[in-house]
Enzyme design. Structure first.
Site, PDB file in Angstrom:
ATOM      1  N   ALA A  50     -34.936 -14.991 105.115  1.00  0.00           N
ATOM      2  CA  ALA A  50     -35.123 -15.781 106.331  1.00  0.00           C
ATOM      3  C   ALA A  50     -36.174 -15.210 107.270  1.00  0.00           C
ATOM      4  CB  ALA A  50     -33.792 -15.909 107.084  1.00  0.00           C
ATOM      5  N   ASP A  53     -42.538 -14.793 105.326  1.00  0.00           N
ATOM      6  CA  ASP A  53     -43.648 -15.624 105.765  1.00  0.00           C
ATOM      7  C   ASP A  53     -43.399 -17.101 105.486  1.00  0.00           C
ATOM      8  OD1 ASP A  53     -46.267 -15.566 106.989  1.00  0.00           O
ATOM      9  OD2 ASP A  53     -47.069 -16.195 105.047  1.00  0.00           O
ATOM     10  N   ALA A  55     -40.533 -18.639 105.146  1.00  0.00           N
ATOM     11  CA  ALA A  55     -39.478 -19.125 106.045  1.00  0.00           C
ATOM     12  C   ALA A  55     -40.039 -19.397 107.434  1.00  0.00           C
ATOM     13  CB  ALA A  55     -38.353 -18.104 106.114  1.00  0.00           C
ATOM     14  N   HIS A 221     -43.485 -27.451  95.876  1.00  0.00           N
ATOM     15  CA  HIS A 221     -43.642 -28.171  97.144  1.00  0.00           C
ATOM     16  C   HIS A 221     -44.637 -29.320  97.040  1.00  0.00           C
ATOM     17  CE1 HIS A 221     -47.211 -25.551  97.764  1.00  0.00           C
ATOM     18  NE2 HIS A 221     -47.632 -26.502  98.568  1.00  0.00           N
ATOM     19  N   GLU A 260     -59.457 -24.920  97.989  1.00  0.00           N
ATOM     20  CA  GLU A 260     -59.125 -24.169  99.192  1.00  0.00           C
ATOM     21  C   GLU A 260     -60.361 -23.441  99.705  1.00  0.00           C
ATOM     22  OE1 GLU A 260     -54.918 -22.326  99.117  1.00  0.00           O
ATOM     23  OE2 GLU A 260     -55.678 -22.086  97.081  1.00  0.00           O
ATOM     24  N   HIS A 284     -48.190 -26.966  90.219  1.00  0.00           N
ATOM     25  CA  HIS A 284     -48.517 -28.104  91.092  1.00  0.00           C
ATOM     26  C   HIS A 284     -49.292 -29.201  90.354  1.00  0.00           C
ATOM     27  CE1 HIS A 284     -47.133 -25.415  94.074  1.00  0.00           C
ATOM     28  NE2 HIS A 284     -48.275 -24.835  94.377  1.00  0.00           N
ATOM     29  N   LYS A 377     -60.291 -20.953  94.975  1.00  0.00           N
ATOM     30  CA  LYS A 377     -60.310 -20.368  96.317  1.00  0.00           C
ATOM     31  C   LYS A 377     -61.752 -20.136  96.734  1.00  0.00           C
ATOM     32  CE  LYS A 377     -55.749 -18.288  96.622  1.00  0.00           C
ATOM     33  NZ  LYS A 377     -55.394 -19.093  97.804  1.00  0.00           N
ATOM     34  N   TRP A 635     -75.959 -29.464  52.169  1.00  0.00           N
ATOM     35  CA  TRP A 635     -76.322 -28.734  50.959  1.00  0.00           C
ATOM     36  C   TRP A 635     -75.609 -27.386  50.977  1.00  0.00           C
ATOM     37  CZ3 TRP A 635     -79.895 -31.224  47.712  1.00  0.00           C
ATOM     38  CH2 TRP A 635     -80.565 -32.323  48.274  1.00  0.00           C
TER      39      TRP A 635
END
Length: 809
Positions: A50, A53, A55, A221, A260, A284, A377, A635
């Site tokens: 929790a 990063d 979260a 996601h 990105e 993804h 990236k 040939w």
């Protein structure tokens, strides 16, 4: 027996199907009632990791959105943030995060503040480390339920932790923190789900020992992104228009792209282990691919049907080979790795930060249609989209300036699921106006207002029917709702996960030592990363001038090279790893063939036997669809004196690896006549003279367009051996020779005839050739000792093709 009144039968006759409709309605009402009962009660959500990063950026906001969506609908919540951090630090972190939570734009600020306050009251932090901690959590939940007189509906455990921690946490949940009878358990897992097929299988087996399949929700996601989530509903709602279009006859290609602008700075430890293919394409983009390629279920709202059809799509994917990919790495990446991981200056990373992949689906719907998957990236823009480009067979007589956007059939025809960012800046569904007006749910999608000057995929926005979401939603907020409502089709099942790894692992293994192309990043990369395809082969459009990739130490090693161009015996040398070398040679042969057919109407190719040319023949057979086979004469350079059906026959090898796969007219195939009058290579049968006469009659000036040779460890080439001087000089074009190894009798083109060719290619492969390669590089023109040294076309070109083991050892 129950008595049926006549007037009841009459009513049924007047309303055929009424009883059926009534039954369906009653069943639907019962299902809805059961679902409502399932959601009534208390749900505990435990967010593991929790304070991480993910979260902080997405998960707490997603949970808050879930609360906003479900508050007042008869279900109560409690939210437990859990991590290894101390209770005081963890609570301070969560308090700070919860204060920053946002509400939808259309919500009144006072109502937002009220609901945020309620959510904060329902959220608490606790440290979860040991089995006892999980047991204590379970007792606290039960005590809270008893105190408030609530029934437990279920528990959600969200694993926002590294995969190595999964097993211990799963064990503790299973033994000490499962909900009681009648309540459900949902365990949510974040990628990566393994590193390859074996590791994914091991992880799946381990988790399967603690949880049932229906309890596990593997998050990708991308499946929560609104444009991606709209692909199947769009296909369903527009079946009538798409049924005739969504196939190989009309689709030119499909592009699935995620670019990105950020680099891997701060994440190089993760990236060194996974790279761009494992990070983005294997999950993804592959998930998106299946949504486009899968057969559409009759009922797209059935999770079971959707998942089954996705699995069938996985199974239809053609296996990937090394030539299916192009790889790149932005130039600053190596320095970032050395700095962040404290590597020595000599360390050189082969991790790709850019990849383009060519995928084919082997079924009747998609046969021959290229699917391009690309991600990178440090690119020139941040954007994601799925673009289905349709073939266009129309020709418009009028000038382009007079074309009308919603009428002209000459405009590009495309459907685009715009995932986000880019010039449009938001999710969208775009359909060319010269295709059809699409149907989208008006409660959740609205037409985009015109934006003068905005061009997408080469056309102004006005050329499209364009739709955007009425309310933009974060992907994690969408997925939190699907988890709560038990919608499994937005998640990755074990079966589909393993099918994906079966597809990707062979390619990843083959690319493990591939040197990626360096690119500066951003707009400065120019056209360096543009790629094109031929058959199943993908390659960069622009050849890179640099031949040597900087590597460790001062002396270059074989792994430092990609394709090396140099000189060998004063003739051009091309050296590469075996697969690249064969691909390069195949390309060169095809280019030579195309030029010859264009100039002379036919192409004469003479091929050596042995094991080295086998991968070349296989490559020509399966990947060179533009080869002018109908105008090609084949040939043999040499032949063993065995029947043509004998496994040792060079002609038999040509037949097995090439001829049975391509359409060469049978009269253009010229086997050596080694078996005449039931005898093998008898002088009196004059087989060599017959072959020479055939060459003279069909090949202009007896000059083959290309002769492919090999080099033996004793310096022999074709079947011209040091111990058998026949064919090294003189006027005979074709000769009988003697080999030191069985079968001893051979037939071969002579050195003078070989040297009349317009081009001679010598293919040398394997570590065993290293010694003779070094020796021949130093000797002069001594064909009696080393026949290969006598190969030098009188008016043609000699090119050496050597793999690194033969050239560098």
């Amino acid at each position: 027996m129950e008595h049926i009144k006549p007037h009841s039968l009459g009513q049924n006759r007047r309303c055929p199907g009424c009883w059926k409709m009534l039954t369906v309605a009653m069943c639907m009402a019962l299902v809805a009632c059961l679902q409502a009962q399932e959601l009534q009660g208390h749900v505990s959500v435990i967010l593991l990791g929790a304070t991480g990063d993910l979260a902080k950026k997405y998960l707490w906001q997603g949970l808050f959105q879930l609360y906003l969506d479900e508050v007042g609908k008869g279900c109560s919540f409690s939210f437990h943030g859990a991590a290894l951090t101390s209770t005081k630090q963890g609570q301070e972190f969560i308090t700070k995060v919860l204060e920053s939570l946002s509400c939808p734009e259309d919500m009144v600020p006072r109502r937002c503040a009220e609901l945020r306050g309620q959510f904060q009251q329902l959220s608490q932090y606790r440290r979860l480390r040991t089995n006892e901690d999980y047991m204590a959590l379970s007792k606290d939940i039960e005590a809270q339920l008893e105190h408030k007189g609530l029934r437990e509906a279920g528990r959600v455990f969200y694993f926002s932790v590294p995969p190595f921690a999964y097993a211990d946490i799963a064990r503790s949940i299973n033994s000490s923190c499962r909900p009681g009878p009648g309540a459900w358990l949902r365990v949510v897992l974040e990628k990566p789900f393994g590193h390859d097929h074996l590791s994914a299988q091991q992880l799946a087996t381990e988790l399967g020992s603690f949880f049932q399949e229906e309890e596990m929700y593997r998050v990708d996601h991308y499946l929560g992104k609104q444009a991606v989530a709209q692909i199947l509903p769009f296909r369903d709602q527009n079946r009538k228009a798409l049924d005739g279009l969504w196939n190989r006859h009309h689709v030119e290609r499909v592009e699935i792209i995620m670019k990105e602008t950020v680099d891997a700075g701060g994440r190089t430890s993760f990236y060194e282990e996974y790279g761009v293919i494992r990070d983005v394409l294997q999950n993804h983009l592959t998930e998106v691919l299946t949504l486009v390629a899968m057969e559409l279920p009759y009922n797209v709202s059935s999770s079971e049907a959707v998942l089954q059809h996705k699995l069938q799509a996985f199974r239809a994917l053609r296996g990937l080979q090394k030539g299916s990919a192009v790889l790149g790495q932005y130039q600053a990446y190596g320095e970032q790795v050395r700095r962040e991981q404290q590597k020595p200056d000599s360390f050189h990373s082969l991790t790709p930060t850019f990849a383009g992949i060519l995928v084919h689906v082997d079924n009747l719907r998609w046969e021959g249609v290229p699917f391009f998957l690309m991600s990178g990236k440090a690119m020139d823009e941040r954007v994601g989209y799925v673009r289905i480009l349709f073939r266009n067979q129309a020709y418009c007589a009028q000038n382009e300036k007079r074309w009308v956007a919603d009428q002209s059939q000459c405009l590009p025809r495309q459907i685009v699921f715009y995932i986000g960012h880019g010039e449009l800046g938001s999710p969208a569904v775009l359909v060319s106006r010269n295709l059809f007006r699409p149907s989208l749910p008006s409660e959740s999608w609205k037409e985009v207002e015109g934006r003068p000057g905005l061009h997408l995929f080469g056309r102004p926005l006005s050329d499209y029917y364009a739709y955007s979401p009425v309310r933009e939603q974060d992907a994690y907020s969408v997925l939190m709702s699907h988890i709560f409502h038990g919608r499994k089709d937005s998640f990755i099942t074990t079966e589909n996960l393993l099918a994906s790894w079966v597809f990707w692992t062979p390619l990843l293994d083959s690319l493990a030592h591939e040197v990626p192309r360096l690119y500066p990043g951003g707009a400065e990369s120019g056209h360096l990363l543009d790629f094109e395809f031929r058959g199943t082969q993908l390659r960069f459009s622009r050849q890179q001038l640099e031949q040597l990739v900087p590597g460790p130490g001062s002396a270059p090693k074989p792994s430092d090279f990609q394709v090396l161009r140099a000189k060998y015996r004063e003739s051009p040398l091309i050296s590469a790893w075996p697969e690249e070398l064969i691909a390069k040679l195949a390309d060169d042969i095809e280019a030579t063939a195309v030029r010859a057919v264009r100039r002379f109407g036919e192409f004469h190719l003479a091929l050596s036997g042995g094991s080295s040319p086998v991968p070349l023949l296989q490559q020509l057979a399966t990947r060179h669809y533009g080869f002018p086979w109908a105008h090609t004469h084949l040939w043999l350079v040499d032949e063993r004196c065995v029947p043509l059906r004998d496994p040792e026959s060079n002609f038999q090898g040509l037949q097995a690896h090439l001829l049975q796969h391509v359409r060469v007219p049978h009269y253009n195939v010229h086997p050596m006549p080694v078996h005449l009058h039931q005898r093998l290579c008898a002088e009196e049968d004059r087989g060599a003279q017959m072959y020479a006469s055939e060459i003279s009659a069909l090949v202009t000036n007896s000059s083959f367009d290309l002769v492919l040779l090999g080099m033996g460890t004793d310096g022999h080439t074709a079947s011209l051996f040091p111990q058998s001087p026949a064919g090294l000089e003189g006027t005979q074009p074709v000769v009988l020779t003697r080999s030191p190894s069985k079968p001893h009798q051979r037939m071969s083109l002579s050195l003078p005839l070989i040297n009349r060719a317009r081009k001679v290619a010598v293919l040398v492969m394997g570590r065993l050739k290293r010694e003779i390669t070094m020796l021949v590089s130093r000797v002069g023109h001594e064909p009696k000792k080393w026949p290969i040294s006598g190969v030098l076309p009188s008016s043609g070109q000699l090119v050496w093709y050597m793999d690194y083991e033969a050239f560098l050892g």
